[in-house]
Design an enzyme around this catalytic site. Structure first.
Site, PDB file in Angstrom:
ATOM      1  N   LYS A   1       0.841  -1.198   0.000  1.00  0.00           N
ATOM      2  CA  LYS A   1       0.000   0.000   0.000  1.00  0.00           C
ATOM      3  C   LYS A   1       0.880   1.254   0.000  1.00  0.00           C
ATOM      4  CE  LYS A   1      -3.958  -1.750   2.673  1.00  0.00           C
ATOM      5  NZ  LYS A   1      -4.956  -1.593   1.593  1.00  0.00           N
TER       6      LYS A   1
ATOM      7  N   GLU B   1      -6.207  -9.525   0.675  1.00  0.00           N
ATOM      8  CA  GLU B   1      -5.873 -10.635   1.575  1.00  0.00           C
ATOM      9  C   GLU B   1      -7.028 -11.044   2.481  1.00  0.00           C
ATOM     10  OE1 GLU B   1      -5.441  -7.549   2.314  1.00  0.00           O
ATOM     11  OE2 GLU B   1      -6.254  -7.523   4.347  1.00  0.00           O
TER      12      GLU B   1
ATOM     13  N   ARG C   1     -10.221 -11.483   1.956  1.00  0.00           N
ATOM     14  CA  ARG C   1     -11.083 -12.524   1.391  1.00  0.00           C
ATOM     15  C   ARG C   1     -10.414 -13.895   1.424  1.00  0.00           C
ATOM     16  NH1 ARG C   1     -11.483  -9.078  -4.038  1.00  0.00           N
ATOM     17  NH2 ARG C   1     -11.273  -7.504  -2.401  1.00  0.00           N
TER      18      ARG C   1
END
Ligand code: BES
Ligand code: MN
Ligand code: ZN
Length: 500
Positions: free
Chosen positions: A279, A351, A353
């Site tokens: 990110k 991640e 899910r």
């Protein structure tokens, strides 16, 4: 009532203590400050309670009180402090809860308070507990002065508040205090920084808290997860020095309903850096809240036990830290979930899910009648519904019921669709499904379609995406403090109550 987490967690907020007195006992609290809700209209209106007195209305008007919603006016008469809280013209539970939240923040420096339950004991207690919660983190005793983000930086002293009501309102008081404390528990967990709350210690805190509440707890460690085929949890956790866990809670009272059995599943990413699909740095610190779904599931389960709700409940909290490293999973990897479905990893930042897929597949092995999963799952949720409203997807009836309960309780929710085009777009050339789509359209709904592949045949399900409402990055408002909000604990408790 649920106990506060003092002594279990390395950091926690403070909140008022509340107790209940039936009318006859109200003389016991003489000398305390009096919290008086006032209604705005053609003329100001005071409640009829014994806590008001002749001359109070005039004294309030003299200092300009209007009774507008959330207005706080303090006057002292003959040595008694009166704190008037404006309800506006609206005396609904939502209005009362919000105004009481604002009032709770105005009680700094007041030790002892009484309030009449006339406008609804439950709403008053919830508003005071929820709005009176303050998290000051780990500041050292004498650090700085003043306020930042509306949170005081000194350890706030929390008042003792007595709610005066009728004897037959005692149960309503107890229930509201229990959900209020459950919300505080979820907030404490979510507020705690990730260096102090990683999977091993999160699992052991959860074990202590849930055991105290009367639940049965079982924890799978990284070796058991690998051996038993939890490939999603293992893949996400493998990049971190802190190995993953799966916490399983059970509430199975003897009088449990025969038709309804409920599974709860909550995302427990203790920190989400994105992994190899890293990110951006800006705002990454907010990813301490990526375990908000699992915190809500733990708090809800504890509340269900404390309220003695006659339902069979199994709760699952997959915990992992999503980090980039030499051992981290890569885009292009293919992993095998619990139950055998395979996923192609397109983006390691999708991640949540992956860990939820394993936990949902395991939960459905027991064929629950209903499965409710909640997670801070997608940035797309925030784009679609704004900063306060959760998105809910899944089986029509359960989905709509959760959205309506949320709106009723002022944890607003909105039903969102599963999209036909995603049924094809989710397919992969090398696995059963892929974990991210090639475009950004309908990102929240794509995640729901992904999760739907792991739901068992006869289970009604709902996926509650709380990416925005789990965390308030702005100033406090109504009964919502800055940082962790505890959403959607009250909605989940109410939904479970309604399913029994
Ligand atoms: N935890 C994030 C979602 C999130 C973002 C929660 C902001 C709260 C605030 C989640 O794991 C994530 O990174 N989702 C990605 C998925 C994408 C890569 C398909 C997203 O939404 O960008
Ligand atoms: Mn992510
Ligand atoms: Zn995440």
């Amino acid at each position: 009532m649920l106990p506060h987490t003092t002594g279990v967690l390395p950091s926690h907020g403070t909140l008022p203590s509340v107790d209940f007195a039936a009318h006859a006992d109200s003389t016991l609290v003489d000398g305390a400050a009096r919290l008086i809700p006032i209604v705005q209209g053609e003329a100001l209106e005071l409640p009829v309670s014994a806590l008001t007195r002749d001359g109070l209305l005039e004294a309030l008007e003299a200092v300009g009180a209007k009774g507008s919603h959330g207005e706080i006016v303090k006057v002292a008469l003959e040595g008694v402090l009166y704190i008037a809280v404006g309800l506006g013209e609206d005396t609904s539970a939502t209005s009362v809860r919000r105004a009481m939240g604002a009032a709770a923040r105005a009680l700094k420096g007041v030790d002892r308070v009484v309030v009449s339950g006339e406008f609804g004991v439950g709403a008053i207690v919830e508003g005071l507990l929820l709005g009176g919660y303050t998290y000051s983190g780990l500041k050292s005793e004498d650090s700085g002065d003043g306020e930042a983000d509306g949170q005081t930086d000194e350890r706030p002293s929390a008042p003792q508040i007595t709610v005066i009501g009728r004897d037959d309102e005692r149960a309503e008081f107890e229930a509201a205090a229990t959900t209020g404390h459950a919300v505080a528990l979820a907030r404490d967990l979510v507020n705690t920084p990730s260096n102090l709350l990683y999977p091993e210690v999160y699992a052991s805190y959860a074990e202590k808290i849930a055991t105290n509440a009367g639940l049965t707890v079982d924890i799978l460690d990284e070796t058991q997860l690998r051996e038993q085929g939890f490939g999603g949890i293992t893949a996400v956790g493998q990049g971190s020095a802190h190995p993953p866990r799966l916490v399983h809670l059970t509430w199975a009272p003897e009088n449990a309903s025969a038709e309804t059995s409920i599974a709860l599943v909550g995302k427990g990413i203790t920190f989400d850096s994105g992994g190899v699909s890293l990110k951006p740095a800006n705002g990454m610190e907010q990813m301490v809240m990526d375990m908000g779904g699992s915190a809500a599931v733990l708090a809800t389960s504890c509340a269900v036990a404390a309220l003695d709700i006659p339902v069979h409940l199994e709760a699952w909290m997959p915990m992992a830290e999503n980090m980039p490293s030499g051992s981290a999973q890569r885009p292009g990897d293919v992993i095998t979930h619990y139950g055998g479905i395979t996923s192609e990893i397109i983006n390691t930042d999708a991640e949540g899910r992956l860990v939820l897929a394993d936990a949902i597949a395991r939960a459905c092995e027991d064929s629950p009648s209903h499965l409710i999963e909640t997670s801070t799952l997608t940035g797309a949720q925030m784009v679609a519904l704004g900063k306060r409203t959760f998105g809910v997807m899944g089986s029509d009836e359960l989905r709509d019921r959760i959205a309506e309960n949320g709106r009723e309780l002022d944890e607003p929710g909105w039903a969102m669709p599963l999209l036909e085009e995603h049924e094809e777009e989710i397919s992969s050339k090398v696995a059963d499904v892929k974990n991210a789509n090639s475009d950004r359209f309908g990102g929240m709904e794509f995640a729901a379609t992904y999760l739907s592949r792991f739901i068992g045949e006869d289970t009604e399900w709902a996926h509650v995406d709380i990416a925005s409402p789990a965390w308030n990055s702005g100033a406090p408002h109504g009964f919502t403090p800055g940082r962790a909000t505890g959403v959607p604990v009250r909605t989940l408790v109410e939904t479970i109550r309604g399913l029994v």
